[in-house]
Scaffold this motif. Structure first.
Motif, PDB file in Angstrom:
ATOM      1  N   GLU A 244       0.822  -1.220   0.000  1.00 46.26           N
ATOM      2  CA  GLU A 244       0.000   0.000   0.000  1.00 46.26           C
ATOM      3  C   GLU A 244       0.849   1.260   0.000  1.00 46.26           C
ATOM      4  OE1 GLU A 244      -3.220   0.412  -0.230  1.00 46.26           O
ATOM      5  OE2 GLU A 244      -3.917  -1.664  -0.111  1.00 46.26           O
ATOM      6  N   THR A 245       1.973   1.214   0.682  1.00 54.14           N
ATOM      7  CA  THR A 245       2.778   2.436   0.835  1.00 54.14           C
ATOM      8  C   THR A 245       3.935   2.492  -0.155  1.00 54.14           C
ATOM      9  OG1 THR A 245       4.279   1.428   2.454  1.00 54.14           O
ATOM     10  CG2 THR A 245       2.296   2.504   3.319  1.00 54.14           C
ATOM     11  N   ASP A 293       3.296  13.353   0.269  1.00 56.21           N
ATOM     12  CA  ASP A 293       2.822  12.490   1.359  1.00 56.21           C
ATOM     13  C   ASP A 293       2.930  13.157   2.722  1.00 56.21           C
ATOM     14  OD1 ASP A 293       2.077  10.364  -0.213  1.00 56.21           O
ATOM     15  OD2 ASP A 293       4.046   9.409  -0.141  1.00 56.21           O
ATOM     16  N   HIS A 307      -3.326   7.899   5.452  1.00 58.37           N
ATOM     17  CA  HIS A 307      -3.294   6.668   4.663  1.00 58.37           C
ATOM     18  C   HIS A 307      -3.077   5.443   5.558  1.00 58.37           C
ATOM     19  CE1 HIS A 307      -1.304   4.076   1.381  1.00 58.37           C
ATOM     20  NE2 HIS A 307      -2.600   3.988   1.271  1.00 58.37           N
ATOM     21  N   GLU A 310      -6.269   4.707   7.298  1.00 57.03           N
ATOM     22  CA  GLU A 310      -7.236   4.128   6.349  1.00 57.03           C
ATOM     23  C   GLU A 310      -6.941   2.634   6.124  1.00 57.03           C
ATOM     24  OE1 GLU A 310      -7.338   6.602   2.753  1.00 57.03           O
ATOM     25  OE2 GLU A 310      -7.419   4.707   1.631  1.00 57.03           O
TER      26      GLU A 310
ATOM     27  N   SER B 290       3.246   2.306  -5.059  1.00 54.91           N
ATOM     28  CA  SER B 290       2.000   2.224  -4.291  1.00 54.91           C
ATOM     29  C   SER B 290       0.802   2.423  -5.213  1.00 54.91           C
ATOM     30  CB  SER B 290       1.984   3.273  -3.180  1.00 54.91           C
ATOM     31  OG  SER B 290       1.670   4.531  -3.718  1.00 54.91           O
ATOM     32  N   ARG B 292      -1.733   4.131  -4.816  1.00 56.00           N
ATOM     33  CA  ARG B 292      -2.141   5.541  -4.880  1.00 56.00           C
ATOM     34  C   ARG B 292      -1.444   6.303  -5.996  1.00 56.00           C
ATOM     35  NH1 ARG B 292      -1.705   8.872   0.328  1.00 56.00           N
ATOM     36  NH2 ARG B 292       0.339   7.917   0.375  1.00 56.00           N
ATOM     37  N   ASP B 293      -0.183   5.919  -6.288  1.00 55.97           N
ATOM     38  CA  ASP B 293       0.562   6.614  -7.339  1.00 55.97           C
ATOM     39  C   ASP B 293       0.305   6.034  -8.722  1.00 55.97           C
ATOM     40  OD1 ASP B 293       1.733   8.469  -5.699  1.00 55.97           O
ATOM     41  OD2 ASP B 293       3.492   7.234  -5.272  1.00 55.97           O
ATOM     42  N   THR B 295      -2.903   4.482  -9.716  1.00 56.98           N
ATOM     43  CA  THR B 295      -4.307   4.369 -10.122  1.00 56.98           C
ATOM     44  C   THR B 295      -4.748   5.669 -10.807  1.00 56.98           C
ATOM     45  OG1 THR B 295      -4.593   3.061  -8.126  1.00 56.98           O
ATOM     46  CG2 THR B 295      -6.596   3.721  -9.285  1.00 56.98           C
ATOM     47  N   GLY B 297      -6.496   8.917 -11.976  1.00 52.08           N
ATOM     48  CA  GLY B 297      -7.428   9.790 -11.283  1.00 52.08           C
ATOM     49  C   GLY B 297      -8.652  10.059 -12.140  1.00 52.08           C
TER      50      GLY B 297
END
Lengths: 484, 484
Positions: A244-245, A293, A307, A310, B290, B292-293, B295, B297
């Motif tokens: 995730e990170t 971040d 994050h 979450e 990750s 988040r980076d 996916t 937007g």
């Protein structure tokens, strides 16, 4: 060694470093035992050189006279690596300079006696870190940290001491100075002498200076205490968080319920991590390296912390966590770390602690903890285990208070723990080294061809066997010069 | 070696591996020259063992008879490391198994003859990468890559071969097998024999298997070609990107305008990176680890790419970039990489290319490129430089086409380039190794105490001097057995 020779050697040492820097008798007391107090010895003399040239002259003298020499820096070792009965101790404490720190090149050039926390402070002033962190950092020196390839709490992200070092300078057993002070990230010019000397515990030479690799300081941290049902769930949590990170886990430390109990006995004023006690408690820290971040959003939350919350909430809803607390302030973060960093003082609440430093592949940690606990209790049913672990590295510090003063039984526990690590494909020393203390397990478990090659290298570089004799390699291989 | 002895050795080799796996005469042709064709030799025989046990028996035979033995895997070396006139070549190509790949533990256990691109493919199937990438990956084998501590295009993020290896198995010059196949992230049990054998170019033993460290595959890449005014601006760009992305730069490769010109001559159908030619062109790649980076937007943009564009736009507005193109598709990314990966074939467009593999601290790269170019042109004013660089590692591959066939002049250019690297605190070999080709510079520039220690280690582990004799260490130190 005859008395005449000894006094001649003392005179020669004084000639090299000056009378104020050779300690004998009561003056040598600070160097005459391990910090734990568990082992004592009486050195012939403690000599404290001012620079590499003096180290070279001292080693040449030792080589010429066949006198054994034991290097020491911060004296925070845990494996009897600096035991020095009747021989010269060479203390690097006066060679403590941080010679240079170049922020753009991300390097620090330091002498062997530089204390870790001073290096940390110097790096922080430039927005950088030297990520070799462990409890003894206020007195441990870089020379010893490199000589034992020390680890600590951030290996999961940054590696051990050897991975944080670009170059070294060392004095070989002949007294010659070898210059490997490379600042390069790539250098394939011959054998890797740097990595040979790192981790050799002073048996192949004395590291006198180093070029250290610095890293950018994370712009923000998110720290949490998490309770999970089992260590296997802990491993799943680690893999999930790394995914995730994007690999931003800075620390992943295991404290079992039995350790928390012992901690609260030692520090009655301290708080427990959770209202309800749990068996598997993990300290998680994630670092934000990019401004994206670390910059608080419109809701005032720092993204890295939001994050982490979450992810943990999601896992809690999936039933994979028993409990979790995310630090909401630096004070709370410090409190979480204080528990983990107290492990050495907690373990030594009773004098006769039995401890080990073992490693296994990550997916064997649960089997290891269960196995060593069972085997230790078979031998001493009254033993009270108080282990902690660098879970992210597969490194368990199994410690326990025996129910008996019987040294034979204590030895049997240690041996059973090592045997269990080996059975699971592990190592008898993860980050503390071998010293004198772990030589029996070295003899028993290390590949015999590897031992043969190590002995050949030792003999080649130190034919007189003067450098920290008796350490690392099991007996029968090194000539310890007679000392009366 | 007498003829009788040679034929007895051949019979013994056949006894060990079977007649079909010993090649002599014309059958040995594929192993009788470097891939560049620049150096030829005639081995006594090429023997192709099936497993480590056979390697051990072959080395024992060589040891007993005092026969030199040269290991070879993919034969993609660049420093004459496998020259084998009249001696046994041991090819590891039959030992090519990927024995095990454990995704959870992020390791692959492979034999020395496993081809890099096969390891890459196996890792990718599990969403992982083995990030040792260079042009020759389709034929280079892991044994050679470890023996030379190979680098490549992703060292800036993942390190060199030694940093991607947890454990090895090797056959020592005595023929004994040393088992260092650790899967551990921490193991401080004695001297670091693994790192000693890695990079020793087969002179201390033959690596037969390895435990490799795998990394998560980035979930998305952002790739760009950037033109900046100078290499110092390039370094500033690297530091800025590392800061903005939290250290996510996967590759940072320099291609000067003179290289682009040569590339377009070699591949006339290819496109230039920019409409206007520039002197300092850099291929930048950033990886998103990750979700988040990675996916897309609401605007359909992948964050890592949007972020790279934003940073580059900001720098352009500040006047720090001359031009920049971000790849908008995988085809465009491949096109950017194709230029960089063509460097070996471009350089060898003419047969007598002069090349070097040098490294300096990052902040000395501009001085290095200016310095080596000036010095090379002083010696051969008609030389045409076509260098490329792993700029993120401070590693320059200076190559040039000389204007003359005079080998003396070509040698003088090479020597001047090495001298300039040393003057700037650098190394004469960054990632290719020493072999035979760079021994003169080793003799000239390596710390003499370091050379002495290397010779002592070589003598200790290989007293008969049978393992890849004459390589790495400058002459005078190894007994090459007579070969008639």
């Amino acid at each position: 060694m005859t008395e005449t020779t000894s006094s001649q050697i003392l005179r020669d040492l004084i000639e090299i470093v000056g009378a104020g820097h050779v300690a004998t008798g009561p003056d040598a007391a600070p160097w005459s035992q391990e910090w734990t107090g568990q082992t004592q010895w009486t050195p012939l003399a403690v000599v404290r050189p001012a620079d590499t040239q003096q180290v070279s002259e001292i080693v040449k003298l030792a080589n010429r006279t066949g006198t054994a020499i034991v290097p020491v820096s911060g004296n925070t070792g845990l494996v009897q690596g600096t035991v020095a009965q009747d021989v010269i101790m060479l203390s690097l404490d006066r060679m403590s300079a941080i010679r240079e720190l170049r922020a753009d090149a991300r390097i620090a050039i330091v002498e062997a006696g530089a204390i870790l926390s001073r290096i940390h402070d110097a790096a922080e002033q430039e927005g950088l870190i030297f990520p070799l962190f462990f409890g003894a950092r206020g007195s441990a020196m870089i020379g010893g940290a490199l000589s034992t390839n020390a680890g600590g709490s951030n290996v999961v992200r940054y590696g051990s001491a050897r991975h944080l070092c670009l170059g070294i300078e060392a004095v070989l057993p002949t007294g010659e100075i070898v210059d490997l002070m490379s600042e390069l990230h790539k250098d394939n010019s011959g054998y890797d002498l740097r990595d040979l000397l790192i981790g050799a515990e002073g048996t192949l030479g004395i590291i006198t200076a180093a070029v250290l690799k610095l890293h950018p300081k994370p712009l923000a941290y998110a720290t949490a205490m998490v309770a999970v049902p089992s260590l296997n769930d802990g491993l799943a949590l680690l893999n999930r968080l790394q995914r995730e990170t994007g690999g931003a886990v800075e620390a992943f430390e295991f404290m079992p319920g039995i350790f928390i109990e012992a901690y609260l006995e030692r520090y009655p004023e301290a708080r427990a991590p959770f209202d309800t006690p749990h068996d598997v408690n993990i300290l998680v820290e994630v670092g934000a390296l990019s401004p994206r971040d670390a910059t608080p959003g419109p809701d005032g939350k720092v993204p890295v912390a939001a994050h982490l919350e979450e992810v943990l909430e999601g896992l809690f809803e999936e039933g994979k966590l028993l409990d979790a607390v995310v630090a909401q302030s630096d004070t709370q973060r410090q409190e979480m770390w204080a528990r983990r960093e107290a492990s050495a003082s907690v373990a030594r609440l009773r004098p006769n602690v039995v401890d080990n430093d073992i490693a296994v592949p990550l997916d064997k940690m649960q089997a290891l903890v269960e196995g060593v606990t069972a085997r230790a209790l078979e031998i001493d049913p009254g033993l009270r285990p108080i282990c902690v672990a660098h879970l992210g590295d597969g490194n368990l510090h199994f410690a326990g208070w025996p129910s008996t003063e019987d040294p034979g039984l204590q030895k049997a526990v240690k041996e059973a723990v090592d045997a269990e690590a080996i059975r699971l494909g592990g190592s008898i020393s993860a980050e503390h080294g071998i010293g004198l203390a772990k030589r029996p397990s070295m003899a028993r478990y290390k590949d015999p061809v590897a031992l043969m090659a190590m002995r050949a290298i030792k003999q080649a570089l130190d034919p007189k066997g003067i450098m920290n004799p008796g350490k690392v390699l099991p007996a029968g291989d090194q000539s310890v010069p007679p000392s009366t």
